[in-house]
Design a protein around this motif. Structure first.
Motif, PDB file in Angstrom:
ATOM      1  N   ARG A  32     -11.015  -1.165  -3.422  1.00 51.85           N
ATOM      2  CA  ARG A  32      -9.553  -1.322  -3.372  1.00 51.85           C
ATOM      3  C   ARG A  32      -9.130  -2.053  -2.099  1.00 51.85           C
ATOM      4  O   ARG A  32      -9.821  -1.998  -1.090  1.00 51.85           O
ATOM      5  N   CYS A  33      -7.977  -2.704  -2.186  1.00 49.30           N
ATOM      6  CA  CYS A  33      -7.500  -3.424  -1.004  1.00 49.30           C
ATOM      7  C   CYS A  33      -5.987  -3.392  -0.941  1.00 49.30           C
ATOM      8  O   CYS A  33      -5.320  -3.359  -1.972  1.00 49.30           O
ATOM      9  N   ASN A  34      -5.467  -3.414   0.297  1.00 48.26           N
ATOM     10  CA  ASN A  34      -4.019  -3.427   0.484  1.00 48.26           C
ATOM     11  C   ASN A  34      -3.483  -4.841   0.698  1.00 48.26           C
ATOM     12  O   ASN A  34      -2.310  -5.017   0.981  1.00 48.26           O
ATOM     13  N   LEU A  35      -4.350  -5.862   0.592  1.00 46.87           N
ATOM     14  CA  LEU A  35      -3.893  -7.255   0.605  1.00 46.87           C
ATOM     15  C   LEU A  35      -4.373  -7.926  -0.687  1.00 46.87           C
ATOM     16  O   LEU A  35      -5.189  -7.362  -1.428  1.00 46.87           O
ATOM     17  N   ARG A  36      -3.900  -9.114  -0.921  1.00 40.79           N
ATOM     18  CA  ARG A  36      -4.321  -9.880  -2.098  1.00 40.79           C
ATOM     19  C   ARG A  36      -4.587 -11.331  -1.674  1.00 40.79           C
ATOM     20  O   ARG A  36      -3.900 -12.247  -2.121  1.00 40.79           O
ATOM     21  N   CYS A  37      -5.580 -11.495  -0.779  1.00 35.63           N
ATOM     22  CA  CYS A  37      -5.881 -12.845  -0.283  1.00 35.63           C
ATOM     23  C   CYS A  37      -6.227 -13.749  -1.466  1.00 35.63           C
ATOM     24  O   CYS A  37      -7.024 -13.365  -2.331  1.00 35.63           O
ATOM     25  N   LYS A  38      -5.643 -14.928  -1.461  1.00 39.99           N
ATOM     26  CA  LYS A  38      -5.783 -15.812  -2.627  1.00 39.99           C
ATOM     27  C   LYS A  38      -7.227 -16.213  -2.899  1.00 39.99           C
ATOM     28  O   LYS A  38      -7.608 -16.466  -4.032  1.00 39.99           O
ATOM     29  N   TYR A  39      -8.028 -16.271  -1.838  1.00 40.33           N
ATOM     30  CA  TYR A  39      -9.417 -16.714  -2.031  1.00 40.33           C
ATOM     31  C   TYR A  39     -10.346 -15.564  -2.417  1.00 40.33           C
ATOM     32  O   TYR A  39     -11.548 -15.761  -2.592  1.00 40.33           O
ATOM     33  N   CYS A  40      -9.793 -14.365  -2.514  1.00 44.76           N
ATOM     34  CA  CYS A  40     -10.636 -13.196  -2.775  1.00 44.76           C
ATOM     35  C   CYS A  40     -10.094 -12.372  -3.937  1.00 44.76           C
ATOM     36  O   CYS A  40     -10.821 -12.038  -4.870  1.00 44.76           O
ATOM     37  N   MET A  41      -8.794 -12.031  -3.896  1.00 40.22           N
ATOM     38  CA  MET A  41      -8.174 -11.212  -4.951  1.00 40.22           C
ATOM     39  C   MET A  41      -6.891 -11.892  -5.426  1.00 40.22           C
ATOM     40  O   MET A  41      -5.784 -11.391  -5.155  1.00 40.22           O
ATOM     41  N   PRO A  42      -7.016 -13.010  -6.117  1.00 41.02           N
ATOM     42  CA  PRO A  42      -5.807 -13.762  -6.485  1.00 41.02           C
ATOM     43  C   PRO A  42      -4.908 -13.044  -7.490  1.00 41.02           C
ATOM     44  O   PRO A  42      -3.748 -13.401  -7.636  1.00 41.02           O
ATOM     45  N   GLY A  79     -15.613  -3.895   2.232  1.00 44.31           N
ATOM     46  CA  GLY A  79     -14.944  -3.489   0.995  1.00 44.31           C
ATOM     47  C   GLY A  79     -14.596  -4.729   0.183  1.00 44.31           C
ATOM     48  O   GLY A  79     -15.256  -5.761   0.335  1.00 44.31           O
ATOM     49  N   GLY A  80     -13.551  -4.653  -0.505  1.00 47.38           N
ATOM     50  CA  GLY A  80     -12.261  -4.018  -0.381  1.00 47.38           C
ATOM     51  C   GLY A  80     -11.880  -3.816   1.088  1.00 47.38           C
ATOM     52  O   GLY A  80     -12.467  -4.394   1.973  1.00 47.38           O
ATOM     53  N   GLU A  81     -10.883  -3.001   1.256  1.00 51.00           N
ATOM     54  CA  GLU A  81     -10.483  -2.708   2.623  1.00 51.00           C
ATOM     55  C   GLU A  81     -11.051  -1.346   3.022  1.00 51.00           C
ATOM     56  O   GLU A  81     -10.581  -0.310   2.542  1.00 51.00           O
ATOM     57  N   THR A 108     -12.669  -5.524   8.718  1.00 50.58           N
ATOM     58  CA  THR A 108     -11.397  -5.018   8.195  1.00 50.58           C
ATOM     59  C   THR A 108     -10.341  -6.114   8.217  1.00 50.58           C
ATOM     60  O   THR A 108     -10.422  -7.039   9.026  1.00 50.58           O
ATOM     61  N   ASN A 109      -9.345  -5.958   7.355  1.00 53.75           N
ATOM     62  CA  ASN A 109      -8.222  -6.904   7.422  1.00 53.75           C
ATOM     63  C   ASN A 109      -7.238  -6.498   8.523  1.00 53.75           C
ATOM     64  O   ASN A 109      -6.260  -7.193   8.756  1.00 53.75           O
ATOM     65  N   GLY A 110      -7.457  -5.371   9.158  1.00 58.62           N
ATOM     66  CA  GLY A 110      -6.677  -4.994  10.341  1.00 58.62           C
ATOM     67  C   GLY A 110      -5.390  -4.240  10.080  1.00 58.62           C
ATOM     68  O   GLY A 110      -4.800  -3.685  11.012  1.00 58.62           O
ATOM     69  N   MET A 350     -15.862 -10.361  -4.992  1.00 62.16           N
ATOM     70  CA  MET A 350     -16.186 -10.250  -3.567  1.00 62.16           C
ATOM     71  C   MET A 350     -15.647  -8.930  -3.004  1.00 62.16           C
ATOM     72  O   MET A 350     -16.248  -8.305  -2.137  1.00 62.16           O
ATOM     73  N   HIS A 351     -14.493  -8.477  -3.504  1.00 62.54           N
ATOM     74  CA  HIS A 351     -13.921  -7.245  -2.947  1.00 62.54           C
ATOM     75  C   HIS A 351     -14.701  -6.017  -3.404  1.00 62.54           C
ATOM     76  O   HIS A 351     -14.525  -4.938  -2.859  1.00 62.54           O
ATOM     77  N   ALA A 352     -15.549  -6.165  -4.424  1.00 60.93           N
ATOM     78  CA  ALA A 352     -16.387  -5.029  -4.826  1.00 60.93           C
ATOM     79  C   ALA A 352     -17.687  -5.023  -4.037  1.00 60.93           C
ATOM     80  O   ALA A 352     -18.167  -3.982  -3.620  1.00 60.93           O
TER      81      ALA A 352
HETATM   82 FE1  SF4 Z   1      -8.398 -10.073   1.662  1.00 66.81          FE
HETATM   83 FE2  SF4 Z   1     -10.476  -8.533   2.460  1.00 66.81          FE
HETATM   84 FE3  SF4 Z   1      -8.725  -7.645   0.692  1.00 66.81          FE
HETATM   85 FE4  SF4 Z   1     -10.406  -9.574   0.008  1.00 66.81          FE
HETATM   86  S1  SF4 Z   1     -10.966  -7.526   0.512  1.00 66.81           S
HETATM   87  S2  SF4 Z   1      -8.205  -9.457  -0.476  1.00 66.81           S
HETATM   88  S3  SF4 Z   1     -10.544 -10.707   1.945  1.00 66.81           S
HETATM   89  S4  SF4 Z   1      -8.291  -8.233   2.802  1.00 66.81           S
END
Ligand code: SF4
Ligand code: SAM
Ligand code: SF4
Length: 355
Positions: A32-42, A79-81, A108-110, A350-352
């Motif tokens: 799971r992630c709290n961001l949706r970076c376009k190059y990773c989780m579009p 992760g994920g985050e 981490t995405n910080g 990639m996030h998995a």
């Molecule tokens: Fe962005 Fe990391 Fe989340 Fe991928 S796993 S969407 S790179 S923050």
């Protein structure tokens, strides 16, 4: 459960078919992630790994112990985050209890870092890497789909305050997106005594908007920085580390991870364990080895260790080099995996499997 490996120093190193040792393990603690970076989780929504399949920290530490038996000494939490996983500091302590694991690092995405930096430091976490692709809040929002830039900055600030000394900032360098931020990012990193590492955009997992012309290559990065700063010197060989380090005339060190244009598969000692216990030998691998099943069936530790040993001994993966070979014959048009296949198998993301 495995015997307490802190009482054993047994390490029986294993090398793969190309002589590469089993060196570092990337442990994805959540998909799971709290961001949706376009190059990773579009996408906004994903098929998540089933909750009951997610390994407990004890299960992760047990598996990490088997890897340590075979030569792994570095573990990177990803992760994920990873900071979405509650009480991550407890996992850090469990891993470091095995004295053969000499380094536990975090990518981490910080966003949640300010909240957890102190307890992670106290637990013994050795290194922190924060992913940061832009210093412009509006650009950050467009890239990640979330308005969290300020919290990432707070997270970066908190790292120094808690006592960590070797902060790294990882930036995916994308043409047409952040090529104008190379030197601002270097200056920003200097301010925090951090080292920035530019990662070439890769055609992995969910990067289905990837095209070769969006890759800001190592050569382009070096050209741009030499125009701004003057002569750049390459530091000695990087060994198994993914980043090649460079030095600016004023002594500032930065890194480049040229995975796309200069793959470093020949030295790759990394493998990846997903949060549900599938083991991947390469970022580009289409399938992984299920270690959760034997673990939960209470197979004897020797047998699980033997699976890992035999699989690694037969490893021939060199995904990035193979992608590069396709490029030479004009067959590297877009992302590696099409969207329908990604939807069918979340492990391909990639996030998995962790970056
Ligand atoms: Fe962005 Fe990391 Fe989340 Fe991928 S796993 S969407 S790179 S923050
Ligand atoms: N969420 C955490 C983070 O972003 O740091 C950890 C997981 S993330 C998958 C790990 C790293 O993979 C990040 O630095 C991210 O920028 C990188 N990454 C993800 N997709 C990428 C891509 N297509 N090309 C290059 N790097 C990528
Ligand atoms: Fe290692 Fe695979 Fe990346 Fe090559 S592509 S460096 S073998 S993970």
């Amino acid at each position: 459960m495995k015997e307490d490996s802190s009482h054993s120093d047994l390490v029986e190193g294993v090398t793969d078919a190309f002589g590469r040792p089993l060196g570092s393990l990337r442990l994805s603690v959540t998909d799971r992630c709290n961001l949706r970076c376009k190059y990773c989780m579009p996408e906004e929504e994903y098929v998540w790994l089933p909750r009951e399949d997610i390994l407990s920290f004890e299960e992760m530490a047990t598996l990490a112990g088997y890897f340590a038996d075979l030569g792994v000494d570095k573990v990177r939490l990803t992760g994920g985050e990873p900071l979405l996983r509650r009480d991550l500091a407890r996992l850090v302590r469990l891993l470091l209890h095995d004295r053969r694991i000499t380094e536990v690092a975090l990518t981490t995405n910080g966003v949640l870092l300010a909240e957890y930096a102190q307890e992670l430091y106290d637990a013994g976490l050795n290194r922190v890497t924060v992913s940061l692709d832009t210093l412009r809040p509006e650009r950050f929002r467009r890239l990640t789909g979330r308005d969290e830039f300020a919290r990432v900055l707070e997270g970066i600030e908190s790292v120094g305050k808690t006592g960590f000394t070797n902060l790294k900032l990882d930036t995916v360098a994308i043409r047409g997106f952040n090529e104008d931020e190379l030197s601002p990012l270097i200056e920003f990193a200097k301010h925090y005594q951090a080292e920035v590492r530019f990662i070439e955009y890769m055609d992995v997992g969910g990067a289905n908007e990837w095209t070769m012309d969006k890759v800001l290559s190592q050569d382009m990065i070096l050209d741009a920085l030499a125009r701004r700063y003057g002569r750049i010197t390459a530091l000695p060989e990087r060994g198994a580390a993914p980043a090649q380090q460079f030095c600016l005339p004023d002594g500032t060190i930065f890194g480049i991870i040229p995975s796309t244009t200069i793959p470093f598969c020949a030295q790759c000692d990394r493998s990846r364990l997903t949060a549900d216990g599938l083991w991947y030998l390469c970022l580009y691998a289409g399938s992984g080895v299920d270690l959760r099943k034997p673990l939960r069936m209470n197979e004897p530790s020797d047998q699980i260790r033997e699976i890992i040993r035999a699989v690694w001994a037969a490893r021939r993966d060199r995904g990035a080099e193979e992608r590069k070979a396709l490029e030479r014959v004009g067959l590297r048009a877009g992302g590696l995996i099409d969207i329908d296949r990604l939807r069918e198998d979340p492990h391909l993301e990639m996030h998995a499997r962790g970056g």
